[in-house]
Structure formats: C-alpha cells, structure tokens
Design a protein around this motif. Sequence first.
Motif, PDB file in Angstrom:
ATOM      1  N   ASP A  47     -50.738  63.578  21.284  1.00 45.74           N
ATOM      2  CA  ASP A  47     -51.756  63.399  20.256  1.00 45.74           C
ATOM      3  C   ASP A  47     -51.338  64.207  19.028  1.00 45.74           C
ATOM      4  OD1 ASP A  47     -53.900  63.385  18.581  1.00 45.74           O
ATOM      5  OD2 ASP A  47     -55.322  64.281  20.008  1.00 45.74           O
ATOM      6  N   PRO A  48     -50.915  63.547  17.971  1.00 44.57           N
ATOM      7  CA  PRO A  48     -50.397  64.289  16.819  1.00 44.57           C
ATOM      8  C   PRO A  48     -51.392  65.310  16.284  1.00 44.57           C
ATOM      9  CG  PRO A  48     -49.975  61.943  16.555  1.00 44.57           C
ATOM     10  CD  PRO A  48     -50.829  62.090  17.771  1.00 44.57           C
ATOM     11  N   ARG A  49     -52.679  64.988  16.307  1.00 47.35           N
ATOM     12  CA  ARG A  49     -53.662  65.922  15.742  1.00 47.35           C
ATOM     13  C   ARG A  49     -53.794  67.179  16.593  1.00 47.35           C
ATOM     14  NH1 ARG A  49     -58.617  61.913  14.874  1.00 47.35           N
ATOM     15  NH2 ARG A  49     -59.656  63.522  13.622  1.00 47.35           N
ATOM     16  N   ALA A  50     -53.525  67.047  17.885  1.00 42.55           N
ATOM     17  CA  ALA A  50     -53.645  68.212  18.760  1.00 42.55           C
ATOM     18  C   ALA A  50     -52.298  68.903  18.990  1.00 42.55           C
ATOM     19  CB  ALA A  50     -54.239  67.780  20.101  1.00 42.55           C
ATOM     20  N   ASP A  51     -51.243  68.092  19.037  1.00 40.84           N
ATOM     21  CA  ASP A  51     -49.967  68.645  19.523  1.00 40.84           C
ATOM     22  C   ASP A  51     -48.955  68.995  18.434  1.00 40.84           C
ATOM     23  OD1 ASP A  51     -51.013  68.231  22.019  1.00 40.84           O
ATOM     24  OD2 ASP A  51     -50.075  66.255  22.274  1.00 40.84           O
ATOM     25  N   VAL A  52     -49.069  68.410  17.249  1.00 42.64           N
ATOM     26  CA  VAL A  52     -48.076  68.695  16.213  1.00 42.64           C
ATOM     27  C   VAL A  52     -48.628  69.794  15.311  1.00 42.64           C
ATOM     28  CG1 VAL A  52     -46.778  67.730  14.279  1.00 42.64           C
ATOM     29  CG2 VAL A  52     -47.145  66.368  16.346  1.00 42.64           C
ATOM     30  N   LYS A  53     -48.097  70.997  15.514  1.00 40.73           N
ATOM     31  CA  LYS A  53     -48.667  72.164  14.827  1.00 40.73           C
ATOM     32  C   LYS A  53     -47.685  72.803  13.860  1.00 40.73           C
ATOM     33  CE  LYS A  53     -51.586  73.389  18.809  1.00 40.73           C
ATOM     34  NZ  LYS A  53     -50.926  72.912  20.040  1.00 40.73           N
ATOM     35  N   SER A  54     -46.466  72.301  13.833  1.00 43.15           N
ATOM     36  CA  SER A  54     -45.455  72.943  12.983  1.00 43.15           C
ATOM     37  C   SER A  54     -44.406  71.897  12.573  1.00 43.15           C
ATOM     38  CB  SER A  54     -44.747  74.054  13.766  1.00 43.15           C
ATOM     39  OG  SER A  54     -44.010  73.467  14.825  1.00 43.15           O
ATOM     40  N   ILE A  55     -43.578  72.287  11.610  1.00 43.73           N
ATOM     41  CA  ILE A  55     -42.461  71.426  11.192  1.00 43.73           C
ATOM     42  C   ILE A  55     -41.602  71.063  12.404  1.00 43.73           C
ATOM     43  CG2 ILE A  55     -40.296  71.418   9.895  1.00 43.73           C
ATOM     44  CD1 ILE A  55     -42.377  71.216   7.875  1.00 43.73           C
ATOM     45  N   GLU A  56     -41.366  72.050  13.272  1.00 41.83           N
ATOM     46  CA  GLU A  56     -40.509  71.823  14.445  1.00 41.83           C
ATOM     47  C   GLU A  56     -41.101  70.729  15.336  1.00 41.83           C
ATOM     48  OE1 GLU A  56     -41.413  75.058  13.438  1.00 41.83           O
ATOM     49  OE2 GLU A  56     -39.480  75.109  12.393  1.00 41.83           O
ATOM     50  N   ASP A  57     -42.442  70.715  15.423  1.00 39.37           N
ATOM     51  CA  ASP A  57     -43.093  69.744  16.304  1.00 39.37           C
ATOM     52  C   ASP A  57     -42.924  68.299  15.815  1.00 39.37           C
ATOM     53  OD1 ASP A  57     -43.909  71.747  17.959  1.00 39.37           O
ATOM     54  OD2 ASP A  57     -45.933  71.908  17.121  1.00 39.37           O
ATOM     55  N   LEU A  58     -42.497  68.116  14.570  1.00 37.58           N
ATOM     56  CA  LEU A  58     -42.269  66.746  14.080  1.00 37.58           C
ATOM     57  C   LEU A  58     -41.224  66.044  14.931  1.00 37.58           C
ATOM     58  CD1 LEU A  58     -42.220  67.395  10.213  1.00 37.58           C
ATOM     59  CD2 LEU A  58     -44.039  66.270  11.513  1.00 37.58           C
ATOM     60  N   ALA A  59     -40.407  66.854  15.621  1.00 35.87           N
ATOM     61  CA  ALA A  59     -39.376  66.283  16.503  1.00 35.87           C
ATOM     62  C   ALA A  59     -39.994  65.565  17.700  1.00 35.87           C
ATOM     63  CB  ALA A  59     -38.413  67.384  16.957  1.00 35.87           C
ATOM     64  N   LEU A  60     -41.309  65.760  17.911  1.00 41.08           N
ATOM     65  CA  LEU A  60     -41.971  65.027  19.008  1.00 41.08           C
ATOM     66  C   LEU A  60     -42.022  63.527  18.710  1.00 41.08           C
ATOM     67  CD1 LEU A  60     -45.050  67.353  19.718  1.00 41.08           C
ATOM     68  CD2 LEU A  60     -43.126  66.906  21.269  1.00 41.08           C
ATOM     69  N   PHE A  61     -42.061  63.194  17.417  1.00 44.98           N
ATOM     70  CA  PHE A  61     -42.190  61.781  17.048  1.00 44.98           C
ATOM     71  C   PHE A  61     -40.915  61.000  17.374  1.00 44.98           C
ATOM     72  CE2 PHE A  61     -45.532  63.449  14.276  1.00 44.98           C
ATOM     73  CZ  PHE A  61     -46.516  62.475  14.416  1.00 44.98           C
ATOM     74  N   PRO A  62     -41.095  59.767  17.796  1.00 43.28           N
ATOM     75  CA  PRO A  62     -39.907  58.897  17.887  1.00 43.28           C
ATOM     76  C   PRO A  62     -39.468  58.548  16.470  1.00 43.28           C
ATOM     77  CG  PRO A  62     -41.904  57.625  18.291  1.00 43.28           C
ATOM     78  CD  PRO A  62     -42.346  59.060  18.135  1.00 43.28           C
ATOM     79  N   ASN A  63     -38.232  58.107  16.325  1.00 43.34           N
ATOM     80  CA  ASN A  63     -37.757  57.676  15.010  1.00 43.34           C
ATOM     81  C   ASN A  63     -38.273  56.253  14.773  1.00 43.34           C
ATOM     82  OD1 ASN A  63     -36.482  57.110  12.659  1.00 43.34           O
ATOM     83  ND2 ASN A  63     -34.391  57.470  13.416  1.00 43.34           N
ATOM     84  N   ILE A  64     -39.267  56.144  13.914  1.00 40.62           N
ATOM     85  CA  ILE A  64     -39.925  54.846  13.731  1.00 40.62           C
ATOM     86  C   ILE A  64     -39.316  54.044  12.561  1.00 40.62           C
ATOM     87  CG2 ILE A  64     -42.136  55.554  14.718  1.00 40.62           C
ATOM     88  CD1 ILE A  64     -41.838  55.350  10.986  1.00 40.62           C
ATOM     89  N   ILE A  65     -38.216  54.583  12.019  1.00 44.82           N
ATOM     90  CA  ILE A  65     -37.752  54.076  10.737  1.00 44.82           C
ATOM     91  C   ILE A  65     -37.415  52.581  10.769  1.00 44.82           C
ATOM     92  CG2 ILE A  65     -35.229  54.390  10.619  1.00 44.82           C
ATOM     93  CD1 ILE A  65     -37.684  56.207   8.383  1.00 44.82           C
ATOM     94  N   ASN A  66     -36.907  52.126  11.928  1.00 40.15           N
ATOM     95  CA  ASN A  66     -36.554  50.704  11.998  1.00 40.15           C
ATOM     96  C   ASN A  66     -37.764  49.780  11.965  1.00 40.15           C
ATOM     97  OD1 ASN A  66     -33.731  50.748  11.981  1.00 40.15           O
ATOM     98  ND2 ASN A  66     -33.727  51.519  14.088  1.00 40.15           N
ATOM     99  N   GLU A  67     -38.924  50.332  12.320  1.00 35.22           N
ATOM    100  CA  GLU A  67     -40.139  49.513  12.288  1.00 35.22           C
ATOM    101  C   GLU A  67     -40.531  49.163  10.855  1.00 35.22           C
ATOM    102  OE1 GLU A  67     -43.053  51.533  14.742  1.00 35.22           O
ATOM    103  OE2 GLU A  67     -41.519  51.962  16.250  1.00 35.22           O
ATOM    104  N   LEU A  68     -40.014  49.931   9.903  1.00 34.42           N
ATOM    105  CA  LEU A  68     -40.358  49.693   8.497  1.00 34.42           C
ATOM    106  C   LEU A  68     -39.690  48.436   7.948  1.00 34.42           C
ATOM    107  CD1 LEU A  68     -40.235  53.342   7.115  1.00 34.42           C
ATOM    108  CD2 LEU A  68     -42.209  52.043   7.922  1.00 34.42           C
ATOM    109  N   ARG A  69     -38.859  47.797   8.766  1.00 32.18           N
ATOM    110  CA  ARG A  69     -38.260  46.531   8.343  1.00 32.18           C
ATOM    111  C   ARG A  69     -39.289  45.391   8.399  1.00 32.18           C
ATOM    112  NH1 ARG A  69     -32.641  47.737   8.712  1.00 32.18           N
ATOM    113  NH2 ARG A  69     -32.197  49.250  10.336  1.00 32.18           N
TER     114      ARG A  69
END
Lengths: 363, 457
Positions: A47-69
């Motif tokens: 849950d990004p609102r609960a679990d992403v608390k720092s710049i480092e935690d951004l690494a939890l996200f998958p790389n969604i960049i290809n979805e932007l196509r």
Amino acid sequence: MIDNILDLPVGARPDSDEFVRAAMEWHFNPETGSAYWLRRAKTLDFDPRADVKSIEDLALFPNIINELRDVRVEDLIPRGYGPNPDVVGVYESGGTTGAPKRVVVLRDWWDRIMAWMNAGLDAAGFPRNVNWLAVMPSGPHIAGELTTKHAADRGGIRFAVDMDPRWVKKLIAAGKAEEADSYAEHLVEQAAFVLRTQDVGVIMTTPPLLERIARHDDLVDLINEKVEGIVWGGAHMDADTRYLYRTEVFPGVRLRGGYGSTMILGGTNERADLTDDDPCIFDPPAPFITFRVVDPDTDHSVGYGERGQVVMNHVSKNMLLPNNLERDLATRVEPPAGQAGDSVADVSPVARFDDEAVIEGVY
Amino acid sequence: MTDPIYIDALGANGSYRARSRLTVSDVAGDPLVELSLVPKLFVSRTMSALRKADTLPLEERLAALAKAGELFATGVVDGMSAADYQYTVSRMSGTPLPIVREAVQAIARSAADAYRSAQQARPVGAVNDWRDPNARRGTATWIRRGDVFAVHAAGNHPGVHSLWLEAIALGYRVAVRPSRREPLTPYRLISALRASGFGDDQIVLLPTDYAAADEILRQADLSMVYGGQEVIDKYAADPTVLPNGPGRSKILITADSDWRDHIDMIVDSISHQGGTACVNTTAVFVEGDPTPVAEAIAERLSAIPSLPPEDDKAVLTAYSLEAAKKIEGYLLAKAAGTKTHLGGDGVVDELADGSAVLRPAVHQLDDPFAEQAGVELAFPCVWVAPWTREAGTAVFKDTLVLTAVTKDERLLDDLLADPTIKNLYIGDHPTYWMAPGVPHDAYLGEFLMRTKAVIRD
C-alpha cells in the motif's frame, strides 16, 4: 498541508521523506490520484500510502514505464487538479524501442522545473535577452518545448530546426547510414541559415549535431563571433570532447550540459565549477527527480566512483514515475550536501573498442 | 610494472593525452600501456587538418622516410630505446622477440625503399611528372587518387606497418588507427617520421574506440582496413576502402610430385613467424592419400618448443590465457568430425608467467570442399585435405597465396588465370615468401594511384 509541500518550488529542499509521503497521499488518495495510479494500485502487493515512507522505498514500485505506451493520457492526470487541468502538453519518449511512451505535463510543474533550470543557466553565466537557436528533437519531444520556454522566459526569441530523431534511428537500424548522414547534414544546413542571418546568442543542440556543426569552419567562426552559450543535451559528451570545445573550437563560448529525459519530465543541470579533468556531473533536483546508480543484476547501488545503470524517479504533484531503470550507464557521484539520491557522471553507452568474439583470420 | 608507458594520440597539433584511456596489458595480464582514446571531435578536426596540410616535396619526403626508418629501428624515440621497444612489443602482443626484430628491420628497409617499391605499380605508359620529356608527345602521368589515406591497422605482426609507408612515399597524408593489441609500433614509427621531417599535420596516430573509428575512414579519401570476414563484407561495396582480410593461404601437391621433397617448405609455411600472418598456410591439399603428409607435418610441428615471447628462441605467439582458451574453444568446435593428428587434446600450453601459447594443430579433412579448409586461426593450425582433379581450382577460391607443387602446366595456367587466387608460387616456395617490388595483394599503388593524360607544348 499535503498541497503545501508538493507546491514548493523545485529549488526548495523539503525533507525528502516527508515529501514522498505527501506525494503518496496525493497520488493514491481516491479523491486526488490519477485514474491510472488508482487502478494500478490494486495490483500492487503493498500500500503506497502506508508503506512508501522515503525516497528509498520508491524501489518498492515495479517499473511501470512501458505501460505509458498505451495509457490514455487523460488517465494520467491526478483528479486533484479538477475538471480543467492546465495542460502544457503531452510529450513522448524517443520511441527508439517501439511505440513511444507518453507523459502529460501540467502548468505548475512546468513553471517550477523551468524556473529551476533558468536559475541554473543564470548561475552558469548564460546571457539573458538573447535569441535561442534550437536544433533539438521537435514535435512530440519535450526538448523542443523546453527551448521555447527558455527563450521566452529569458527575454529572447526562439529559432528552431525541425528534427525527427525516430526517423534517424530507423535509418540507422536499417543500415542506411548514408541517409541518416544526409538527414543530419540537412539539419546543419537549416541551422546555418539561421546562424548566418539572425542574431543568435544561445544554441541548444545535441552533441552529435554540435560535432557536425564544428566540422564546418565557417559555422565555427560564426558561432565564435555571435554565440555566447551552447547548451547540449539528449546525448553524451565526454570530458575530452568538452575540453576540445572549450580550448580549441569554441574558446569564448560557455558550454553547459543537461541530462534529462521525457520520463522525468525535465532535466538536470551540469554541476558548475567543474575542472577540465572532471567528467560532466549532473545533479538532479531532488526530491522531485532522484537518481540511483545500480548494478542491474542485483539492483544494489554501486559504490561512489563505480559504474552502474541509472534508475530514475520523478515525484511531483503532476506525476509519479518511480523506479525506472534507464539504459544509460553512469558513474555514481556523491550528491550535493544534504540531497537525497545520487548524482551521475560520464553518462554514456558502453565503450567498445573492437568486437570481442573470435574472428577468423589473423587480424 | 610501476610506470605505465603512455601512448598518446599524435594529432595535428602535437601529441594529446586523453582523459579517456585504455589499459593494455602484457600477455600475462600485467598493465603495460595506457593508450589514449580520442573522441570523434578530435578525429574530425585532425582529419580536417590533414586535408588542409601540404605534402612534403618528393626528395625531402624520401630522405625523411629513410631517416625515420633508421631511427625507428635503431634509435631512441620518445625516450624509448630500440631494445626496450622490441621487448615491450613482444610482451604486449605475444609476438616472439626474434620475429619482432626481423619485422623492425623489414620496416626500416621498406621506409628506405618505399618509393622504388611503389613505382613498380606505375603503368608502363605513365610518367611521374608533366615535366617528363614524354609529355611533349603526349603521355599518361601517374597521379594520386586523393590526398588523405587512412589505415585501420592490425596488431598481429609489426610488419603490417611497412605497407602504408608506400602511401607516404607517394605523397599521401596518412592517419593510422592503431590496434588495441599492439599500438606501440605505429606510435614509434609515426613519432620517428615526425622527428625526421614530417609535419604533425601530415602523419597522425588516432587511437579511438569503436564508435569514432569509422569517422577516420569517412573523412579519408582512401583507406585500408584489416579484419576478419565481417570487416571484408562490410567494406566490399565501398570503392574507397581496401580491405585486408583472412589470407587462407594454401599449398597444393599433385600426384606428379613427391611431398617428401617439400616437407620443409610445407612445415615452414605453416609455422614461420609463429603462424600468425595471413601468408601462413591454412590448408594443404594433397592429390592422393593425405594421411602420410598430415602425419609428417604433425611430427615436425610437435617439436616446436613452448617459450615466452621474449625468449630468443621463441617461435610461438603468446596470448593471455583467456584469449588462448577462446581460440582453442573455437578450434575444437570447428574441428569436430575431422581426424586429429596434433592438438586433439587442446592446444593451450600455459607458461610460467600466466600467459599461454597455442601449440600447433593438424587436422585431416576427408573432402576437398570441407569448410574447415578456410578456417584461418592465428597460430600454426593446418587442415590437410585430399585434392582431386574434379575438385580442380574451385577449392582455391579466395586464397591470398597458393603454393602449387605440380608439373601440370595446364593446371598452373588455370590457377594463374583465377583472379580470386591473389598470388601463385610455383614449386618449392613457402607461402610466406615476399620481396620488395613484388605485390602482396596486388600493388598498393594500383589502389592509391590513377593515370591522367598530359600533352604539352
């Protein structure tokens, strides 16, 4: 409160963890988040609102960049902007690896990042009230738009040359190096028309095109006579090349690099006061844009001074584009004091001297 | 190794030590040389300066060439003595020291003889100058096809640097891109040329990475490149590039001749100069049973000692262990299904310093058209194949040197007529035979020059 920290100017240095938490709240709150992220959040195993608390935690996200196509651009705009968001434009990636990826740039972010880049140009002694010549990717690419804004904000007019980098890549991929060559010469010719007849104080172009321009003695003379600054971006420049420009080719002209990407909605500034022996170092505007230099096999950060692949994060009210592994290689450099993430140097493709495979024959 | 040897670029404004450098190690893996790698911008500016430069007048440049050859072979160049240079080249490239010494002498001879040698290519109807008395009756003159000549050099043997001296003699300005394996020889030779009278903007050394290498060719009028089949194919359609590729040199013994009388020549053709030249024999074709020939070759080649390259008696070229294993792996894959006479258990022989030599390999093929007969590797590696009248000259297609031991004049006529066989040596002459004034792969002058009609009052 949320809005306050996200609405700070890019040059401000909010606490980066507090900033990230505010951004998570914005992008994943059903009231304010974009249709895309609210939908995507359902398939995340955290849950990004609960679990992403720092710049480092951004690494939890998958790389969604290809979805932007494929995503509808309207779905990328946070609902918090209301029914009539101020859209500056839709910009696309280079499109060198298939269908292009799209981002939407909104006014508040655009004004902030441009103000920050402008301050960088001032700090580097770039003139105001002069005209710009942009020999950069135009059309859907963010680079062309950037020069229009730069010139206007700094009190000048922008001259431009049409440039389609996708066509060039296609020609090269098809082995039509000669056609690519003719196209590049065509661009130089267009630039020459402007340089010869107009007052141009700043040129913005790519290193390969600058090299082509530098092959023409008459254009080198014109530039030395008229131009006060050259901004380069969109490709890579090594310290030896920069040294040659500064000492031999354009000795009186300020030379400054930018390292950016459509996928961070902007760029970074080359660090000021580098010596001739320093590589080109780029400091991103953290915490809005942050880099991490990693070993792609382990995803662990490499040591300072070591080479790795660049992971980019863009976090603003406008968009959230976390944990994007780019193809560029760079040397990891310590960021300016107090700044989160890494700075990068010597951004480049892999150097290759010869083919390493066994080749028959004795040479 | 405490202090590295710096090999700087030699540009039109003097030498340039780049921030971007490649460490070149000796064959044991110890760092030896720091090679400057110049960027594309440096290349294009240097090539542009070459184009604008003057050519030294004939007499001056021939004197400078001869002087440079002498200095290169015997003098102190850029602080390095001839002996140190030879030793360093041997340790860096793995080329046996005695071979380096011979090559150095050959380069000095070529420097002194370059013009005379180049003149052998001049058509009999052409003169060198409009002032020649023949011009009053009308004549051809021999002129350069351009002004700037580029070389993508090889590092397998220092001797490759003797050929482009002819271009200098003919008045070209020259740019050399050294090989990463052995950049010291062209660095020393170009430094010597500059110390002997050539200007910095007349002869340059441009070490570059792969990306900038093509820029050198693009901005030259004419170029010569060395490489494998891939390189040959890449430039096949480009009339401004002269490719030097695999030699695939061969020997043919027909039934009317006894191979026993020629075994010295055969073995020597395979292993001379460590077997790393394009003129070393890659395949031996025997009319009749090839087995005894293969056995005899294997017996003789097996006696070659494994020695470090700097040894006065070294014959075999040394490689880093990694490079040697790579070549061995390639050989073993290619040799699958053939009959092994030597080297079947592997050819890598590790030396005390951690480098390795590749020991000779002899394989027997059962078909004259077997593809292995064209697999040329840079050590004494030979394929022995049967030859039949039916196979004829077709098996010799794309051969740099063919030594034909035969009394069959009709066959010799056919071999001579075949343009894909570049050189034909008849009888007991090793494939590596070369002499000044005799072409190696046609005269370089055929590529560098053309004729122009002149008539005058």
